[in-house]
Design a protein around this motif. Structure first.
Motif, short mmCIF file in Angstrom:
data_model
loop_
_atom_site.label_atom_id
_atom_site.label_comp_id
_atom_site.label_asym_id
_atom_site.label_seq_id
_atom_site.Cartn_x
_atom_site.Cartn_y
_atom_site.Cartn_z
N ASP A 144 25.76 54.29 -42.42
CA ASP A 144 25.46 55.66 -42.05
C ASP A 144 25.62 56.56 -43.28
O ASP A 144 26.70 56.64 -43.87
CB ASP A 144 26.43 56.11 -40.95
N PRO A 145 24.54 57.23 -43.73
CA PRO A 145 24.64 58.05 -44.95
C PRO A 145 25.61 59.22 -44.83
O PRO A 145 26.02 59.79 -45.85
CB PRO A 145 23.20 58.55 -45.16
N GLU A 146 26.00 59.57 -43.61
CA GLU A 146 26.94 60.67 -43.43
C GLU A 146 28.39 60.23 -43.62
O GLU A 146 29.30 61.07 -43.69
CB GLU A 146 26.77 61.28 -42.03
N VAL A 147 28.61 58.92 -43.71
CA VAL A 147 29.97 58.40 -43.91
C VAL A 147 30.22 58.22 -45.40
O VAL A 147 29.43 57.59 -46.11
CB VAL A 147 30.17 57.06 -43.17
N ASP A 148 31.33 58.76 -45.89
CA ASP A 148 31.69 58.64 -47.29
C ASP A 148 31.78 57.16 -47.68
O ASP A 148 32.30 56.33 -46.92
CB ASP A 148 33.05 59.32 -47.52
N VAL A 149 31.29 56.82 -48.87
CA VAL A 149 31.27 55.42 -49.31
C VAL A 149 32.67 54.81 -49.32
O VAL A 149 32.82 53.61 -49.09
CB VAL A 149 30.60 55.30 -50.70
N PHE A 150 33.70 55.62 -49.55
CA PHE A 150 35.05 55.09 -49.58
C PHE A 150 35.64 54.89 -48.18
O PHE A 150 36.70 54.30 -48.04
CB PHE A 150 35.96 56.02 -50.40
N ASP A 151 34.94 55.36 -47.15
CA ASP A 151 35.43 55.24 -45.77
C ASP A 151 34.64 54.23 -44.95
O ASP A 151 34.95 54.02 -43.78
CB ASP A 151 35.35 56.61 -45.07
N ARG A 152 33.64 53.61 -45.52
CA ARG A 152 32.70 52.81 -44.72
C ARG A 152 33.34 51.58 -44.10
O ARG A 152 32.94 51.15 -43.02
CB ARG A 152 31.49 52.42 -45.58
N GLU A 153 34.33 51.00 -44.75
CA GLU A 153 35.00 49.84 -44.17
C GLU A 153 35.84 50.25 -42.97
O GLU A 153 35.76 49.62 -41.90
CB GLU A 153 35.89 49.17 -45.22
N ALA A 154 36.64 51.29 -43.12
CA ALA A 154 37.49 51.74 -42.02
C ALA A 154 36.65 52.16 -40.81
O ALA A 154 37.00 51.87 -39.66
CB ALA A 154 38.37 52.89 -42.47
N VAL A 155 35.52 52.82 -41.06
CA VAL A 155 34.66 53.26 -39.97
C VAL A 155 34.01 52.06 -39.29
O VAL A 155 33.85 52.04 -38.06
CB VAL A 155 33.60 54.26 -40.48
N PHE A 156 33.64 51.04 -40.05
CA PHE A 156 33.06 49.83 -39.43
C PHE A 156 34.05 49.20 -38.46
O PHE A 156 33.66 48.78 -37.36
CB PHE A 156 32.67 48.81 -40.51
N ILE A 157 35.29 49.13 -38.85
CA ILE A 157 36.30 48.55 -37.96
C ILE A 157 36.38 49.35 -36.67
O ILE A 157 36.39 48.78 -35.57
CB ILE A 157 37.67 48.50 -38.67
N ARG A 159 34.13 51.51 -35.32
CA ARG A 159 32.89 51.60 -34.54
C ARG A 159 32.42 50.25 -34.01
O ARG A 159 31.83 50.18 -32.92
CB ARG A 159 31.76 52.19 -35.40
N HIS A 160 32.61 49.19 -34.80
CA HIS A 160 31.94 47.93 -34.49
C HIS A 160 32.87 46.73 -34.31
O HIS A 160 32.69 45.96 -33.36
CB HIS A 160 30.90 47.62 -35.57
N LEU A 161 33.81 46.55 -35.22
CA LEU A 161 34.61 45.33 -35.16
C LEU A 161 35.50 45.29 -33.93
O LEU A 161 35.67 44.23 -33.31
CB LEU A 161 35.45 45.18 -36.43
N LEU A 162 36.03 46.42 -33.54
CA LEU A 162 36.83 46.46 -32.31
C LEU A 162 36.01 46.00 -31.11
O LEU A 162 36.49 45.26 -30.25
CB LEU A 162 37.38 47.87 -32.08
N ARG A 163 34.74 46.41 -31.08
CA ARG A 163 33.87 46.04 -29.96
C ARG A 163 33.51 44.55 -30.00
O ARG A 163 33.50 43.87 -28.96
CB ARG A 163 32.60 46.90 -30.00
N ILE A 164 33.21 44.03 -31.19
CA ILE A 164 32.91 42.60 -31.30
C ILE A 164 34.11 41.77 -30.86
O ILE A 164 33.99 40.80 -30.10
CB ILE A 164 32.52 42.25 -32.75
N ARG A 165 35.28 42.18 -31.30
CA ARG A 165 36.51 41.45 -30.95
C ARG A 165 36.75 41.49 -29.44
O ARG A 165 37.16 40.50 -28.83
CB ARG A 165 37.68 42.08 -31.70
N ARG A 166 36.46 42.64 -28.81
CA ARG A 166 36.65 42.78 -27.36
C ARG A 166 35.63 41.96 -26.58
O ARG A 166 35.99 41.28 -25.61
CB ARG A 166 36.51 44.26 -26.98
N ASP A 167 34.37 42.01 -27.00
CA ASP A 167 33.30 41.37 -26.23
C ASP A 167 33.22 39.85 -26.46
O ASP A 167 32.67 39.14 -25.61
CB ASP A 167 31.95 42.01 -26.58
N PHE A 168 33.78 39.38 -27.58
CA PHE A 168 33.74 37.94 -27.89
C PHE A 168 35.14 37.50 -28.33
O PHE A 168 35.38 37.21 -29.50
CB PHE A 168 32.70 37.66 -28.97
N PRO A 169 36.06 37.41 -27.38
CA PRO A 169 37.47 37.17 -27.74
C PRO A 169 37.74 35.81 -28.35
O PRO A 169 38.77 35.63 -29.00
CB PRO A 169 38.18 37.33 -26.39
#
Length: 356
Positions: A144-157, A159-169
């Motif tokens: 997402d271009p609105e997310v600072d490049v230094f924050d992109r890993e934390a935001v991925f966790i 927005r997305h990794l928590l959901r992947i971990r929940r849906d595919f335990p």
């Protein structure tokens, strides 16, 4: 107390490596084979290695490039796309040569334009991977271009990794080349294990993220050979990664993310992301571990934890480092041109003595 002069460890493996293709293989395979017995090979070629057949063909090209007498073993991966069929996972597992599938968010890094645009599109593939016990390797950054490049890993966790971990335990996941305190904490907080009691979530850590903060990219000017993705972060994040790597936690293991680019492609108006560390990888890791007085834990991080996570036997050979200053070359021959390694011109306190 006298300093340790020689460090001998079980022959290590590299659980995240870019070997490139074509003429580059002569150089990249030799660099890695000198130190590592096996390596998880990234699939982001052009075109990407998206099928089992392509992975097996790429493996043959790598094997053909091994130095004489080398037993180096490439462990292949598939490049996940929006259109990867779930049936490909069964073919990959049956091949015995493909050991994981790599998720690149589209546009996140080098040659990731064929990556996943919407996680929902690949949920059937995740389900097949969960059933087959095939690990998912994640480049964990949002684009997402609105997310600072230094924050992109934390935001991925978030927005997305928590959901992947929940849906595919039961899905085995490696969060690749982590760079932040948030990523290290997330991995530590996950208690899920498989039937063997082994962790279902792990992370690789590079030598450059252990040794350098983002200041290295701007020391007296712009330093393109320290530019990688995910980008180097603040010093507090580097310290958190050192804690994770040297703490003896089996969920963190070595992955160099060594990613060579010819000098002309790095020293350019829009330089490529990637640091070349393969030729002196263990020397760099030894320097990082020694900063914490943790050389006694380097063997498990480099040689044991990754093999255990991938359910592969630990290596039986050894590698020895000696406390002899080593100058990192200013440049190295590469694919008919040259490439600048990370730390060019610097003196490292350790050098490779032998590997068997």
């Amino acid at each position: 107390m006298s300093q340790l002069q020689t460090l001998t460890i079980t022959r290590p493996d590299d659980w995240h490596l870019h070997l490139r293709d074509g003429d580059a293989l002569t150089d990249t395979v030799a660099w890695t084979a000198a130190q590592f017995s096996r390596a998880i090979v990234m699939p982001n070629l052009r075109p990407p290695v998206a099928s089992t057949a392509q992975a097996l063909a790429y493996r043959e090209r790598i094997l053909a490039a091994r130095p004489a007498g080398s037993a180096f073993e490439p462990l292949m991966t598939l490049y996940l796309t929006d259109t990867t069929p779930p049936a490909e996972i069964e073919r990959a597992r049956a091949s015995g040569a493909v050991h994981a599938v790599k998720l690149y968010p589209s546009g996140a890094t080098t040659n990731s334009d064929s990556g996943v645009t919407d996680l929902a599109r690949v949920y059937p593939v995740f389900e097949a991977m969960q059933q087959q016990g095939m690990p998912l390797l994640i480049h964990g950054e949002v684009t997402d271009p609105e997310v600072d490049v230094f924050d992109r890993e934390a935001v991925f966790i978030e927005r997305h990794l928590l959901r992947i971990r929940r849906d595919f335990p039961a899905l085995k996941i490696v969060l690749e080349h982590i760079t932040t305190a948030q990523a290290a904490s997330f991995v530590r907080e996950q208690a899920a294990v498989d039937a063997r009691g082994a962790p279902l979530l792990a992370a690789t850590i590079t030598a450059h993220h252990l040794l350098y903060s983002r200041n290295a990219m701007f020391a007296g000017g712009v330093r393109p050979h320290y530019y990688c993705l995910p980008v180097l972060k603040r010093e507090r994040h580097r310290q958190a990664l050192l804690d994770a790597a040297t703490g003896g936690d089996a969920r963190f293991f070595l992955g160099t993310d060594s990613a060579p680019h010819a000098r002309a492609l790095k020293e350019a108006a829009c330089g490529c992301a990637g640091c070349l560390t393969a030729p002196h990888a263990l020397e760099l890791y030894a320097q990082a571990f020694e900063q914490r007085g943790a050389l006694h834990r380097l063997e498990a991080f480099a040689s044991h934890f990754g093999a255990d996570f991938y359910c592969l036997p630990r290596n039986t050979g050894t590698l020895a480092l000696e406390r002899v200053p080593m100058a990192v070359p200013e440049c190295l021959p590469y694919a008919g041109g040259d490439v600048v390694p990370l730390g060019a011109g610097q003196i490292l306190p350790w050098r490779l003595a032998s590997a068997f």
